[in-house]
Write a protein that holds these residues in place. Structure first.
Motif, PDB file in Angstrom:
ATOM      1  N   ILE A  50       0.838  -1.190   0.000  1.00 60.53           N
ATOM      2  CA  ILE A  50       0.000   0.000   0.000  1.00 60.53           C
ATOM      3  C   ILE A  50       0.876   1.244   0.000  1.00 60.53           C
ATOM      4  CG2 ILE A  50      -1.695   1.301   1.322  1.00 60.53           C
ATOM      5  CD1 ILE A  50      -2.765  -1.350   2.347  1.00 60.53           C
ATOM      6  N   GLY A  51       0.659   2.105  -0.980  1.00 57.64           N
ATOM      7  CA  GLY A  51       1.351   3.379  -1.034  1.00 57.64           C
ATOM      8  C   GLY A  51       2.838   3.287  -1.331  1.00 57.64           C
ATOM      9  N   SER A  52       3.320   2.150  -1.783  1.00 62.60           N
ATOM     10  CA  SER A  52       4.746   1.999  -2.038  1.00 62.60           C
ATOM     11  C   SER A  52       5.026   2.160  -3.524  1.00 62.60           C
ATOM     12  CB  SER A  52       5.229   0.632  -1.560  1.00 62.60           C
ATOM     13  OG  SER A  52       4.612  -0.393  -2.312  1.00 62.60           O
ATOM     14  N   GLY A  69      -3.010   2.799  -9.611  1.00 65.71           N
ATOM     15  CA  GLY A  69      -3.865   3.742  -8.902  1.00 65.71           C
ATOM     16  C   GLY A  69      -4.011   4.987  -9.740  1.00 65.71           C
ATOM     17  N   GLU A  70      -4.388   6.091  -9.098  1.00 65.20           N
ATOM     18  CA  GLU A  70      -4.549   7.343  -9.811  1.00 65.20           C
ATOM     19  C   GLU A  70      -3.192   7.920 -10.187  1.00 65.20           C
ATOM     20  OE1 GLU A  70      -6.902  10.006  -7.540  1.00 65.20           O
ATOM     21  OE2 GLU A  70      -8.685   8.735  -7.550  1.00 65.20           O
ATOM     22  N   ASN A  71      -3.169   8.675 -11.271  1.00 65.26           N
ATOM     23  CA  ASN A  71      -1.945   9.304 -11.736  1.00 65.26           C
ATOM     24  C   ASN A  71      -1.354  10.177 -10.621  1.00 65.26           C
ATOM     25  OD1 ASN A  71       0.025  10.876 -13.026  1.00 65.26           O
ATOM     26  ND2 ASN A  71      -1.112  10.928 -14.947  1.00 65.26           N
ATOM     27  N   PRO A  72      -0.149   9.851 -10.130  1.00 64.22           N
ATOM     28  CA  PRO A  72       0.418  10.611  -9.015  1.00 64.22           C
ATOM     29  C   PRO A  72       0.896  12.004  -9.393  1.00 64.22           C
ATOM     30  CG  PRO A  72       2.005   9.016  -9.817  1.00 64.22           C
ATOM     31  CD  PRO A  72       0.732   8.761 -10.568  1.00 64.22           C
ATOM     32  N   PHE A  73       0.934  12.290 -10.691  1.00 56.78           N
ATOM     33  CA  PHE A  73       1.407  13.586 -11.145  1.00 56.78           C
ATOM     34  C   PHE A  73       0.259  14.573 -11.389  1.00 56.78           C
ATOM     35  CE2 PHE A  73       4.369  10.475 -13.422  1.00 56.78           C
ATOM     36  CZ  PHE A  73       5.117  10.274 -12.272  1.00 56.78           C
ATOM     37  N   MET A  74      -0.965  14.128 -11.160  1.00 58.51           N
ATOM     38  CA  MET A  74      -2.131  14.966 -11.426  1.00 58.51           C
ATOM     39  C   MET A  74      -3.053  14.997 -10.217  1.00 58.51           C
ATOM     40  SD  MET A  74      -3.081  13.841 -15.354  1.00 58.51           S
ATOM     41  CE  MET A  74      -4.117  15.283 -15.611  1.00 58.51           C
ATOM     42  N   SER A  75      -3.849  16.041 -10.140  1.00 62.76           N
ATOM     43  CA  SER A  75      -4.881  16.162  -9.120  1.00 62.76           C
ATOM     44  C   SER A  75      -6.109  16.783  -9.769  1.00 62.76           C
ATOM     45  CB  SER A  75      -4.392  17.036  -7.954  1.00 62.76           C
ATOM     46  OG  SER A  75      -5.410  17.199  -6.982  1.00 62.76           O
ATOM     47  N   VAL A 194      13.844  10.545 -11.549  1.00 63.84           N
ATOM     48  CA  VAL A 194      12.955  10.135 -12.648  1.00 63.84           C
ATOM     49  C   VAL A 194      11.886   9.215 -12.082  1.00 63.84           C
ATOM     50  CG1 VAL A 194      12.836   9.105 -14.944  1.00 63.84           C
ATOM     51  CG2 VAL A 194      14.962  10.188 -14.184  1.00 63.84           C
ATOM     52  N   GLN A 195      10.642   9.514 -12.378  1.00 68.01           N
ATOM     53  CA  GLN A 195       9.524   8.673 -11.958  1.00 68.01           C
ATOM     54  C   GLN A 195       8.611   8.435 -13.158  1.00 68.01           C
ATOM     55  OE1 GLN A 195       7.968  11.122  -8.795  1.00 68.01           O
ATOM     56  NE2 GLN A 195       9.026   9.928  -7.237  1.00 68.01           N
ATOM     57  N   ARG A 196       8.062   7.231 -13.240  1.00 66.16           N
ATOM     58  CA  ARG A 196       7.165   6.907 -14.354  1.00 66.16           C
ATOM     59  C   ARG A 196       5.886   6.277 -13.831  1.00 66.16           C
ATOM     60  NH1 ARG A 196       5.817   2.570 -17.174  1.00 66.16           N
ATOM     61  NH2 ARG A 196       7.391   1.277 -16.176  1.00 66.16           N
ATOM     62  N   TRP A 197       4.777   6.640 -14.467  1.00 70.02           N
ATOM     63  CA  TRP A 197       3.472   6.034 -14.196  1.00 70.02           C
ATOM     64  C   TRP A 197       2.842   5.739 -15.551  1.00 70.02           C
ATOM     65  CZ3 TRP A 197      -1.688   7.197 -15.255  1.00 70.02           C
ATOM     66  CH2 TRP A 197      -2.647   6.506 -14.495  1.00 70.02           C
TER      67      TRP A 197
END
Length: 212
Positions: A50-52, A69-75, A194-197
């Motif tokens: 969870i959340g990792s 999950g939801e796109n972590p780069f957007m709200s 660098v992070q990717r979703w």
């Protein structure tokens, strides 16, 4: 008290030796204990997930892959920018937004003020990219880029080529994610995360002259 044979109306019954009965009981209790251990292990594994950050698909070690999950780069459907205080080394470099000097170069270009020169070499441009640059103490510069590619394969290719660019520039790749080091012949230090979703990639770069 009637014996077993009388109760079963003359049908002979062979009772297992006491040693065998005890052995069966030990095996039954062992299976019950093992079932409890497995259940605890499953619960623990679920809690860790969870959340990792996970890496369900192959990719460069220097990038992190967000779990499903939801796109972590957007709200609420809007790409989220980073506040200056959220950038690395804010306490020392005092970042401020620099709208006039926006540099929207796409991956695998890296660094600002030409400290690193990437070779696009067939990397497809993102379908859309959001860029914000910052200035800091002295000659410090920073940039936050969020790009959406047509698909995951194109995003992975862009991240891989970025890693090659940073390696050619003299940076070291960290096992836990990210790159850092002095840039070749420029006297500046560059740090990149660098992070990717999925087909989305976020890159945060900070560059500065180390204290003499």
């Amino acid at each position: 008290m009637a014996d077993v044979e009388e109760l079963l109306d003359g049908v002979p019954v062979r009772l297992a030796p006491a040693q065998a009965v005890r052995a069966r009981g030990e095996r039954r209790r062992a299976r019950q204990r093992m079932g409890g251990v497995v259940a605890v292990a499953v619960i623990a594994a679920t809690a860790v997930g969870i959340g990792s950050w996970t890496d369900p698909t192959p990719g460069p070690r220097g990038s992190q892959v967000a779990s499903e999950g939801e796109n972590p780069f957007m709200s609420h459907g809007v790409v989220q920018d980073l506040k200056p205080s959220e950038l690395p080394r804010y306490a020392a470099l005092h970042w401020k937004g620099d709208e006039k000097a926006s540099d929207a170069s796409a991956l695998p270009q890296a660094g600002l003020d030409s400290v690193c020169n990437g070779r696009p070499g067939g990397v497809r441009a993102p379908e859309q990219q959001f860029t914000h640059t910052y200035s800091g103490k002295g000659d410090a510069r920073a940039r936050h880029r969020v790009a959406q590619y047509a698909n995951t394969a194109e995003a992975l290719d862009a991240v891989r080529r970025l890693g090659e660019t940073l390696g050619d520039c003299g940076l070291k790749e960290h096992k836990g994610g990210g790159y850092s080091g002095p840039t070749n012949g420029n006297g500046r230090r560059l740090e990149v995360s660098v992070q990717r979703w999925g087909a989305w990639v976020r890159v945060v770069e900070t560059q500065y002259s180390p204290p003499s």
